[in-house]
Design an enzyme around this catalytic site. Structure first.
Site, PDB file in Angstrom:
ATOM      1  N   SER A 160      -7.643  -3.489   2.055  1.00 58.20           N
ATOM      2  CA  SER A 160      -8.377  -4.338   1.106  1.00 58.20           C
ATOM      3  C   SER A 160      -9.594  -4.993   1.759  1.00 58.20           C
ATOM      4  CB  SER A 160      -7.456  -5.446   0.561  1.00 58.20           C
ATOM      5  OG  SER A 160      -6.710  -4.971  -0.534  1.00 58.20           O
ATOM      6  N   ASP A 186       5.370   3.664  -2.778  1.00 57.00           N
ATOM      7  CA  ASP A 186       4.696   3.090  -1.606  1.00 57.00           C
ATOM      8  C   ASP A 186       5.746   2.487  -0.660  1.00 57.00           C
ATOM      9  OD1 ASP A 186       2.495   2.206  -0.103  1.00 57.00           O
ATOM     10  OD2 ASP A 186       2.448   0.259  -1.122  1.00 57.00           O
ATOM     11  N   HIS A 187       5.662   2.790   0.615  1.00 56.59           N
ATOM     12  CA  HIS A 187       6.580   2.239   1.629  1.00 56.59           C
ATOM     13  C   HIS A 187       8.053   2.383   1.249  1.00 56.59           C
ATOM     14  CE1 HIS A 187       3.507   0.536   4.228  1.00 56.59           C
ATOM     15  NE2 HIS A 187       2.880   0.104   3.150  1.00 56.59           N
ATOM     16  N   ASN A 212      -5.264   2.568   0.580  1.00 51.86           N
ATOM     17  CA  ASN A 212      -4.364   1.686  -0.170  1.00 51.86           C
ATOM     18  C   ASN A 212      -4.977   0.306  -0.397  1.00 51.86           C
ATOM     19  OD1 ASN A 212      -2.612   3.802   0.192  1.00 51.86           O
ATOM     20  ND2 ASN A 212      -0.922   2.540   0.892  1.00 51.86           N
TER      21      ASN A 212
HETATM   22  P1  13P Z   1      -3.738  -4.471   1.356  1.00 52.61           P
HETATM   23  O1  13P Z   1      -2.780  -5.579   1.606  1.00 52.61           O
HETATM   24  O2  13P Z   1      -4.865  -4.470   2.328  1.00 52.61           O
HETATM   25  O3  13P Z   1      -4.222  -4.399  -0.045  1.00 52.61           O
HETATM   26  O4  13P Z   1      -2.935  -3.089   1.631  1.00 52.61           O
HETATM   27  C1  13P Z   1      -2.074  -2.567   0.659  1.00 52.61           C
HETATM   28  C2  13P Z   1      -1.246  -1.445   1.166  1.00 52.61           C
HETATM   29  O5  13P Z   1      -1.434  -0.917   2.234  1.00 52.61           O
HETATM   30  C3  13P Z   1      -0.165  -0.978   0.294  1.00 52.61           C
HETATM   31  O6  13P Z   1       0.610   0.006   0.879  1.00 52.61           O
HETATM   32  O1  G3H Z   2       2.017  -2.537   1.384  1.00 53.84           O
HETATM   33  C1  G3H Z   2       2.615  -3.218   0.579  1.00 53.84           C
HETATM   34  C2  G3H Z   2       2.083  -3.511  -0.742  1.00 53.84           C
HETATM   35  O2  G3H Z   2       1.042  -4.443  -0.698  1.00 53.84           O
HETATM   36  C3  G3H Z   2       3.194  -3.903  -1.651  1.00 53.84           C
HETATM   37  O3  G3H Z   2       3.626  -5.182  -1.421  1.00 53.84           O
HETATM   38  O4  G3H Z   2       6.132  -5.066  -1.247  1.00 53.84           O
HETATM   39  O5  G3H Z   2       4.923  -7.183  -1.923  1.00 53.84           O
HETATM   40  O6  G3H Z   2       5.034  -5.238  -3.480  1.00 53.84           O
HETATM   41  P1  G3H Z   2       5.015  -5.701  -2.058  1.00 53.84           P
HETATM   42 ZN    ZN Z   3       0.879  -0.292   3.011  1.00 53.95          ZN
END
Ligand code: 13P
Ligand code: G3H
Ligand code: ZN
Length: 303
Positions: free
Chosen positions: A209, A80-81, A249
């Protein structure tokens, strides 16, 4: 069974539902997600942020996710990211089955150039890449954006054609974290429709979320101080799916459930210091949270 990002999303695209992508940071979170997905017979994406990899270690998260993927449902292990090239390369090498490259903070042309390079790297292992265009607001561990820059449909078309991504994260008004809107919650559905007309690949909604009131209430009742929180209402999630979102997500809702579960247990059972009891309560609440979302996404029974 372990499944690639492109395969899990292709089916959702065809079937007009969304696959839930949930962030994992430890074993209990992963167990809660998988138990929910197995119960709902739903495909699921387990995703690790760079912060999660730093916290838990790549090997631990891989073992936990690969073990979860032994279940008889499609499971994708996704980065993710991803922004750090060495982490991206390590994930590809280690057997992640989906990669997100987040070049949303870069100028358009640089984002295209970098994303295309990651697409080529991931292709050597037949792994699809999710790109991001526009900026999702909010702040997490490593990802911060003060303002939302909405995705332009024409840019999205060019980005997809030039990079070869298998999915695109777009900015239509959401933010990461528990404070997504001031006043009323509103997604730019018209923009989503315009983007959808121009590109034919699955679209992704980050910062999605729901921030359920009962979880915030429970956390606050037992000592948290979360004020002014607001998530994406369920009805708008449904609308987003109807208009072409195929990956959603969720991290914040899991964090809230974890927190609310632990706080309640510790307050009500002050003499019990068994981590299995403490984390068990959090795990149950996280599973319920994920089950609710899988039903909302329409992925129930699609495994
Ligand atoms: P939320 O913070 O809304 O759960 O989004 C999570 C997200 O986009 C992780 O990539
Ligand atoms: O989009 C990001 C996710 O909520 C992950 O967050 O980098 O704090 O693990 P994090
Ligand atoms: Zn995200």
């Amino acid at each position: 069974m372990l499944t690639t990002l492109q395969d899990i999303l292709k089916k959702a695209h065809k079937g007009n539902y969304a696959v839930g992508a949930f962030n994992i940071n430890n074993m209990e979170i992963c167990q809660a997600i998988i138990a929910a997905a197995v119960k709902q017979k739903s495909p699921v994406i387990l995703q690790t942020s760079e912060g999660a990899l730093e916290y838990a270690g790549m090997d631990y998260l891989k073992c936990i996710a690969y073990n979860a993927a032994k279940q008889n449902i499609p499971v994708c292990l996704h980065l993710d990211h991803g922004r750090d090239l060495s982490i991206i390369k390590d994930c590809i090498k280690a057997g992640w089955t989906g990669i997100m490259y987040d070049g949303s903070h870069l100028p358009f042309k640089q984002n295209i150039k970098n994303t295309k390079k990651i697409v080529q790297l991931a292709a050597t292992k037949n792994i699809g890449v999710e790109g991001e265009l526009g900026t999702i607001g909010g702040a997490e561990d490593k990802i911060t954006a003060r303002t939302i820059i909405y995705t332009e449909p024409e840019d999205a078309k060019e980005f997809v054609e030039k990079t070869g991504v298998c999915a695109l994260a777009i900015a239509i008004g959401t933010s990461h974290g528990a404070h997504k809107f001031h006043g009323t919650a509103k997604l730019d559905i018209k923009r989503l429709q315009d983007i959808k007309k121009k590109i034919k690949i699955p679209l992704v909604l980050h910062g999605a979320s729901g921030v359920p009131r009962f979880l915030v209430k429970q956390a606050n009742k037992y000592g948290a101080q979360i004020t002014g929180s607001m998530g994406v209402p369920d009805e708008q999630i449904k609308q987003a799916i109807r208009n072409g979102i195929n990956k959603i997500n969720t991290d914040t809702d899991l964090r809230l459930a974890f927190d609310a579960g632990i706080r309640k247990f510790l307050k009500e059972q002050p003499t019990d210091f068994d981590p299995r009891h403490i984390l068990g309560e959090a795990r149950t609440l996280m599973q319920q949270t994920v089950e609710h979302r899988l039903k909302l996404f329409g992925s129930r029974g699609k495994a």
